[in-house]
Scaffold this motif. Structure first.
Motif, short mmCIF file in Angstrom:
data_model
loop_
_atom_site.label_atom_id
_atom_site.label_comp_id
_atom_site.label_asym_id
_atom_site.label_seq_id
_atom_site.Cartn_x
_atom_site.Cartn_y
_atom_site.Cartn_z
N LEU A 6 0.83 -1.21 0.00
CA LEU A 6 0.00 0.00 0.00
C LEU A 6 0.87 1.26 0.00
CD1 LEU A 6 -2.62 -1.14 2.67
CD2 LEU A 6 -2.96 -1.02 0.19
N PRO A 7 0.34 2.38 -0.53
CA PRO A 7 1.07 3.65 -0.49
C PRO A 7 1.27 4.11 0.96
CG PRO A 7 -0.84 3.80 -1.96
CD PRO A 7 -0.94 2.50 -1.22
N TYR A 22 -10.63 -3.72 5.22
CA TYR A 22 -10.80 -2.50 4.43
C TYR A 22 -9.50 -1.72 4.50
CZ TYR A 22 -11.58 -0.06 8.90
OH TYR A 22 -11.43 0.46 10.16
N TYR A 23 -9.42 -0.63 3.74
CA TYR A 23 -8.19 0.16 3.65
C TYR A 23 -8.40 1.47 4.39
CZ TYR A 23 -7.56 -3.41 0.22
OH TYR A 23 -7.47 -4.64 -0.38
N PHE A 24 -7.42 1.86 5.23
CA PHE A 24 -7.54 3.04 6.07
C PHE A 24 -6.27 3.88 5.95
CE2 PHE A 24 -7.05 5.29 10.13
CZ PHE A 24 -8.27 5.95 10.19
N ASN A 25 -6.46 5.19 5.76
CA ASN A 25 -5.34 6.12 5.69
C ASN A 25 -5.19 6.77 7.06
OD1 ASN A 25 -3.78 8.58 5.33
ND2 ASN A 25 -3.99 8.23 3.13
N THR A 26 -4.06 6.50 7.73
CA THR A 26 -3.85 7.00 9.08
C THR A 26 -3.65 8.51 9.14
OG1 THR A 26 -1.50 6.47 8.88
CG2 THR A 26 -2.91 4.81 9.94
N ALA A 27 -3.25 9.11 8.01
CA ALA A 27 -3.03 10.56 7.99
C ALA A 27 -4.33 11.32 7.75
CB ALA A 27 -2.01 10.92 6.91
N PRO A 36 -6.23 1.91 -2.43
CA PRO A 36 -5.93 3.24 -2.97
C PRO A 36 -5.05 3.13 -4.22
CG PRO A 36 -4.62 2.81 -1.01
CD PRO A 36 -5.58 1.66 -1.14
N SER A 37 -5.08 4.19 -5.06
CA SER A 37 -4.21 4.16 -6.23
C SER A 37 -2.77 4.20 -5.76
CB SER A 37 -4.52 5.33 -7.17
OG SER A 37 -4.35 6.55 -6.50
N GLY A 38 -1.90 3.54 -6.51
CA GLY A 38 -0.51 3.44 -6.11
C GLY A 38 -0.20 2.15 -5.36
N THR A 39 -1.22 1.31 -5.18
CA THR A 39 -1.02 0.04 -4.49
C THR A 39 -0.30 -0.95 -5.41
OG1 THR A 39 -3.02 0.34 -3.16
CG2 THR A 39 -2.26 -1.92 -3.45
#
Length: 175
Positions: A6-7, A22-27, A36-39
């Motif tokens: 993952l990015p 699921y996918y989570f962005n910590t920022a 997310p794109s870039g995976t």
């Protein structure tokens, strides 16, 4: 945590309400079902197979509720699919012919006994049910796309369909 491909700032978390990763962005605190794109799709497939695969699909395909059956599937999407994205690819660009080639290769591996539909679905299916070895649980008439439903209900428990085409993509179904 091993490399999920993952990015930066993205991680895989587990939804207790849906019992799915699921996918989570910590920022940014953004969460999403699709990567997310870039995976790095290859790294993510390996990571998900190791850390987020469910127990073996062992139902006999007979429903507890009258008129329902249980089935698993492996889905290969293409750019003309209804939603050309999945848990492992943010944007699916393969053609229908390329998708057919991929699913026919999967079917050959399953029929030869090299692997099972559930094992292959874990890393190769474009459906979020991959996390559950392709298991869709119990369903009745009118709950799935017609082509899928007709094929699934025509199978005997333990049988695997040939390629079934729906608006979602190309499927192999195991009852």
């Amino acid at each position: 945590m091993s490399d999920a491909g993952l990015p930066p700032n993205w991680e895989v978390r587990h939804s207790n309400s849906k019992n799915l990763p699921y996918y989570f962005n910590t920022a940014t605190k953004e969460s999403r079902w699709e990567p997310p794109s870039g995976t790095d799709s290859e790294k993510l497939k390996v990571y998900m197979a190791q850390h987020h695969s469910a127990p073996t699909f062992g139902a006999d395909g007979n429903g507890v509720n009258e008129g329902k059956i249980r089935a698993a599937h492996l889905l290969v999407k293409h750019k003309e699919s209804r939603r050309p994205k999945s848990w492992k690819e943010a944007n699916i660009t393969r053609s229908r012919d390329e998708a057919m080639s991929v699913i026919l290769s999967h079917e050959a591996r399953i029929r030869s006994g090299e692997t099972s539909l559930g094992d292959l679905a874990t890393s190769e299916s474009d459906c979020s049910s991959a996390r559950k070895r392709g298991d869709l649980g119990f369903f009745g008439r009118g709950e799935m796309q017609k082509e899928f439903e007709d094929a699934a209900f025509a199978l005997k428990p333990g049988e695997i369909s040939g390629v079934v085409e729906t608006a979602s993509g190309l499927h192999l179904i195991e009852r």
